[in-house]
Design a protein around this motif. Sequence first.
Motif, PDB file in Angstrom:
ATOM      1  N   PRO A  91       0.831  -1.204   0.000  1.00  0.00           N
ATOM      2  CA  PRO A  91       0.000   0.000   0.000  1.00  0.00           C
ATOM      3  C   PRO A  91       0.866   1.255   0.000  1.00  0.00           C
ATOM      4  O   PRO A  91       1.893   1.315   0.684  1.00  0.00           O
ATOM      5  N   GLU A  92       0.448   2.248  -0.767  1.00  0.00           N
ATOM      6  CA  GLU A  92       1.162   3.508  -0.852  1.00  0.00           C
ATOM      7  C   GLU A  92       0.306   4.625  -0.279  1.00  0.00           C
ATOM      8  O   GLU A  92      -0.925   4.587  -0.350  1.00  0.00           O
ATOM      9  N   PHE A  93       0.980   5.630   0.249  1.00  0.00           N
ATOM     10  CA  PHE A  93       0.267   6.744   0.881  1.00  0.00           C
ATOM     11  C   PHE A  93      -0.647   7.432  -0.129  1.00  0.00           C
ATOM     12  O   PHE A  93      -1.824   7.684   0.157  1.00  0.00           O
ATOM     13  N   ALA A  94      -0.132   7.724  -1.335  1.00  0.00           N
ATOM     14  CA  ALA A  94      -0.924   8.456  -2.328  1.00  0.00           C
ATOM     15  C   ALA A  94      -2.148   7.665  -2.762  1.00  0.00           C
ATOM     16  O   ALA A  94      -3.254   8.213  -2.883  1.00  0.00           O
ATOM     17  N   GLY A  95      -1.962   6.354  -3.015  1.00  0.00           N
ATOM     18  CA  GLY A  95      -3.087   5.533  -3.432  1.00  0.00           C
ATOM     19  C   GLY A  95      -4.136   5.404  -2.348  1.00  0.00           C
ATOM     20  O   GLY A  95      -5.346   5.462  -2.620  1.00  0.00           O
ATOM     21  N   THR A  96      -3.690   5.226  -1.103  1.00  0.00           N
ATOM     22  CA  THR A  96      -4.631   5.131   0.013  1.00  0.00           C
ATOM     23  C   THR A  96      -5.355   6.449   0.215  1.00  0.00           C
ATOM     24  O   THR A  96      -6.567   6.482   0.466  1.00  0.00           O
ATOM     25  N   ALA A  97      -4.615   7.554   0.069  1.00  0.00           N
ATOM     26  CA  ALA A  97      -5.244   8.873   0.201  1.00  0.00           C
ATOM     27  C   ALA A  97      -6.309   9.084  -0.859  1.00  0.00           C
ATOM     28  O   ALA A  97      -7.369   9.671  -0.587  1.00  0.00           O
ATOM     29  N   ALA A  98      -6.055   8.605  -2.079  1.00  0.00           N
ATOM     30  CA  ALA A  98      -7.039   8.758  -3.152  1.00  0.00           C
ATOM     31  C   ALA A  98      -8.309   7.970  -2.838  1.00  0.00           C
ATOM     32  O   ALA A  98      -9.429   8.441  -3.109  1.00  0.00           O
ATOM     33  N   ARG A  99      -8.160   6.779  -2.281  1.00  0.00           N
ATOM     34  CA  ARG A  99      -9.326   5.975  -1.918  1.00  0.00           C
ATOM     35  C   ARG A  99     -10.136   6.669  -0.823  1.00  0.00           C
ATOM     36  O   ARG A  99     -11.372   6.719  -0.875  1.00  0.00           O
ATOM     37  N   VAL A 100      -9.432   7.208   0.160  1.00  0.00           N
ATOM     38  CA  VAL A 100     -10.109   7.896   1.254  1.00  0.00           C
ATOM     39  C   VAL A 100     -10.779   9.169   0.748  1.00  0.00           C
ATOM     40  O   VAL A 100     -11.913   9.492   1.134  1.00  0.00           O
ATOM     41  N   ARG A 184      -4.453   5.882   9.638  1.00  0.00           N
ATOM     42  CA  ARG A 184      -4.246   6.688  10.842  1.00  0.00           C
ATOM     43  C   ARG A 184      -3.351   7.893  10.536  1.00  0.00           C
ATOM     44  O   ARG A 184      -3.556   8.992  11.075  1.00  0.00           O
ATOM     45  N   GLU A 185      -2.363   7.689   9.666  1.00  0.00           N
ATOM     46  CA  GLU A 185      -1.512   8.800   9.253  1.00  0.00           C
ATOM     47  C   GLU A 185      -2.329   9.851   8.502  1.00  0.00           C
ATOM     48  O   GLU A 185      -2.147  11.065   8.707  1.00  0.00           O
ATOM     49  N   LEU A 186      -3.224   9.402   7.650  1.00  0.00           N
ATOM     50  CA  LEU A 186      -4.088  10.334   6.932  1.00  0.00           C
ATOM     51  C   LEU A 186      -4.989  11.106   7.887  1.00  0.00           C
ATOM     52  O   LEU A 186      -5.219  12.310   7.709  1.00  0.00           O
ATOM     53  N   ALA A 187      -5.503  10.432   8.905  1.00  0.00           N
ATOM     54  CA  ALA A 187      -6.335  11.117   9.892  1.00  0.00           C
ATOM     55  C   ALA A 187      -5.532  12.187  10.615  1.00  0.00           C
ATOM     56  O   ALA A 187      -6.015  13.300  10.848  1.00  0.00           O
ATOM     57  N   ASP A 188      -4.294  11.869  10.959  1.00  0.00           N
ATOM     58  CA  ASP A 188      -3.435  12.847  11.638  1.00  0.00           C
ATOM     59  C   ASP A 188      -3.134  14.047  10.749  1.00  0.00           C
ATOM     60  O   ASP A 188      -2.892  15.155  11.246  1.00  0.00           O
ATOM     61  N   SER A 189      -3.144  13.826   9.425  1.00  0.00           N
ATOM     62  CA  SER A 189      -2.828  14.916   8.506  1.00  0.00           C
ATOM     63  C   SER A 189      -4.054  15.737   8.123  1.00  0.00           C
ATOM     64  O   SER A 189      -3.938  16.683   7.352  1.00  0.00           O
ATOM     65  N   GLY A 190      -5.226  15.382   8.655  1.00  0.00           N
ATOM     66  CA  GLY A 190      -6.408  16.195   8.413  1.00  0.00           C
ATOM     67  C   GLY A 190      -7.593  15.467   7.822  1.00  0.00           C
ATOM     68  O   GLY A 190      -8.693  16.017   7.778  1.00  0.00           O
ATOM     69  N   ASP A 195     -16.122  13.638  14.608  1.00  0.00           N
ATOM     70  CA  ASP A 195     -16.337  13.178  15.982  1.00  0.00           C
ATOM     71  C   ASP A 195     -15.652  11.842  16.275  1.00  0.00           C
ATOM     72  O   ASP A 195     -16.079  11.109  17.173  1.00  0.00           O
ATOM     73  N   ALA A 196     -14.611  11.496  15.530  1.00  0.00           N
ATOM     74  CA  ALA A 196     -13.915  10.232  15.762  1.00  0.00           C
ATOM     75  C   ALA A 196     -12.993  10.358  16.968  1.00  0.00           C
ATOM     76  O   ALA A 196     -12.499  11.441  17.289  1.00  0.00           O
ATOM     77  N   PRO A 197     -12.726   9.242  17.673  1.00  0.00           N
ATOM     78  CA  PRO A 197     -11.797   9.300  18.794  1.00  0.00           C
ATOM     79  C   PRO A 197     -10.387   9.592  18.318  1.00  0.00           C
ATOM     80  O   PRO A 197     -10.028   9.334  17.171  1.00  0.00           O
ATOM     81  N   ALA A 198      -9.585  10.145  19.204  1.00  0.00           N
ATOM     82  CA  ALA A 198      -8.197  10.447  18.865  1.00  0.00           C
ATOM     83  C   ALA A 198      -7.474   9.172  18.454  1.00  0.00           C
ATOM     84  O   ALA A 198      -7.631   8.121  19.075  1.00  0.00           O
ATOM     85  N   GLY A 199      -6.690   9.272  17.378  1.00  0.00           N
ATOM     86  CA  GLY A 199      -5.944   8.107  16.905  1.00  0.00           C
ATOM     87  C   GLY A 199      -6.725   7.191  16.007  1.00  0.00           C
ATOM     88  O   GLY A 199      -6.203   6.177  15.546  1.00  0.00           O
ATOM     89  N   ALA A 200      -7.996   7.529  15.733  1.00  0.00           N
ATOM     90  CA  ALA A 200      -8.812   6.691  14.851  1.00  0.00           C
ATOM     91  C   ALA A 200      -8.343   6.844  13.409  1.00  0.00           C
ATOM     92  O   ALA A 200      -7.733   7.843  13.047  1.00  0.00           O
TER      93      ALA A 200
END
Length: 420
Positions: A91-100, A184-190, A195-200
């Motif tokens: 899995p790559e960050f860019a591809g996962t970000a696109a899916r999200v 989780r990295e994507l969540a940390d980046s914005g 209303d998700a819990p921290a670290g979700a």
Amino acid sequence: MHAPPLPAPPSAAPARPADWLPSDWRLRAAAQQPEWPDAALLRRVRARLAGTAPLVSPAEVQELRQALARAAHAEAFVVQLGDCAETFETPEFAGTAARVDLLHATARTIGAALHRPVLPIGRIAGQYAKPRSSPTERVGDLLLPSFRGHLVNDPAPDPAARVPDAMRLLRGHAHAREVLALLRELADSGMAMRDAPAGAPAVWTSHEALLLDYEEPLVRRDPLTGSWYLTSTHLPWIGARTCEPDGAHVRFLAGVANPVGVKVGPDTGPEHLAELCARLDPDHQPGRLVLISRMGAAKVRELLPPLVEKVAALGHPVVWVCDPVHGNTYTSGTGHKTRHVDVLGEELTGFFAAVRAARGWPGGIHLEATAADVTECVGGSPEVREGDLPLRYETACDPRLNGAQTAQLAELVARLCAAQ
């Protein structure tokens, strides 16, 4: 080997039935399970899985249950979306970000029309196994064991590659962990859930809980509440081929505290569905059951209202979600499995009409889709024709909507929601 302890969730629901154990499914008929050739290897793999840390936490699971409870009371809407079948490619960050981003964009379009929270649930970090209608398939001149997803065997047209390999269960678990780390990295980046819990993670995860030799070792019991959690995903679901009320899959998911989805097809009658609800939601808890209708465009208006009425009469506060893709697949003149965007729209429109006719809440959609510019489904704008299918037909199993087609259906759903 002992699994790491789990932190206590905020408000755990009791496990049901009270005498349930994760291994109970072994006493029931289990459909769609591979014939693992090496029993000793399977035992070792299961033991290693049992010693792993949870992929998702009870706190996250309970947050999703609470959000789904709002959807059950017409206060939220579900968008469940992602790949038909995930692969083991790194899995790559860019591809996962696109899916999200595709999932969140779909949710934003619908939320703007509905004026209610939209819950982003991805078919991600676990959708590695697929049920098949036949144990064999023809690839060219070869008749081979069916490809059952990367969690079981390899799609290469080679008899040796199609032999089930239990080591793939470990590879699937490792891949899911990598994907969740990116989420989780994507969540940390914005890219966070509302209303998700921290670290979700950036989305809640879901997959069909098909391979019970994979799922069982990932169940953990919370020592404070006594509740059992399936820690492979936030929202497991039971497919149309494995939803017998007395079957192994229903028994397995009856005991976990996760929300549970069930695919509801044209062969699901009111009494059958009543039995499923009784086993999976005996306490009539909002947020426990997500019923995913996959009737087909031609049947949804006729077949769905009696089911909605039956469930409501029994007092189960479920979330009704429309899966317009699986009941509308056909084989094109090019030999590719495909779906027409207009027909998917017809089922979505029929779903909203059918649920409303039964005085229910159309609570969500479930799509197989990708942000990639694939040519797997026909129709849309710019239009994909049947002759275009071979150009970028990249799915690991069933055809997916591309980003433009997904946006088109999101706009349709937004219009249907605005009429509520």
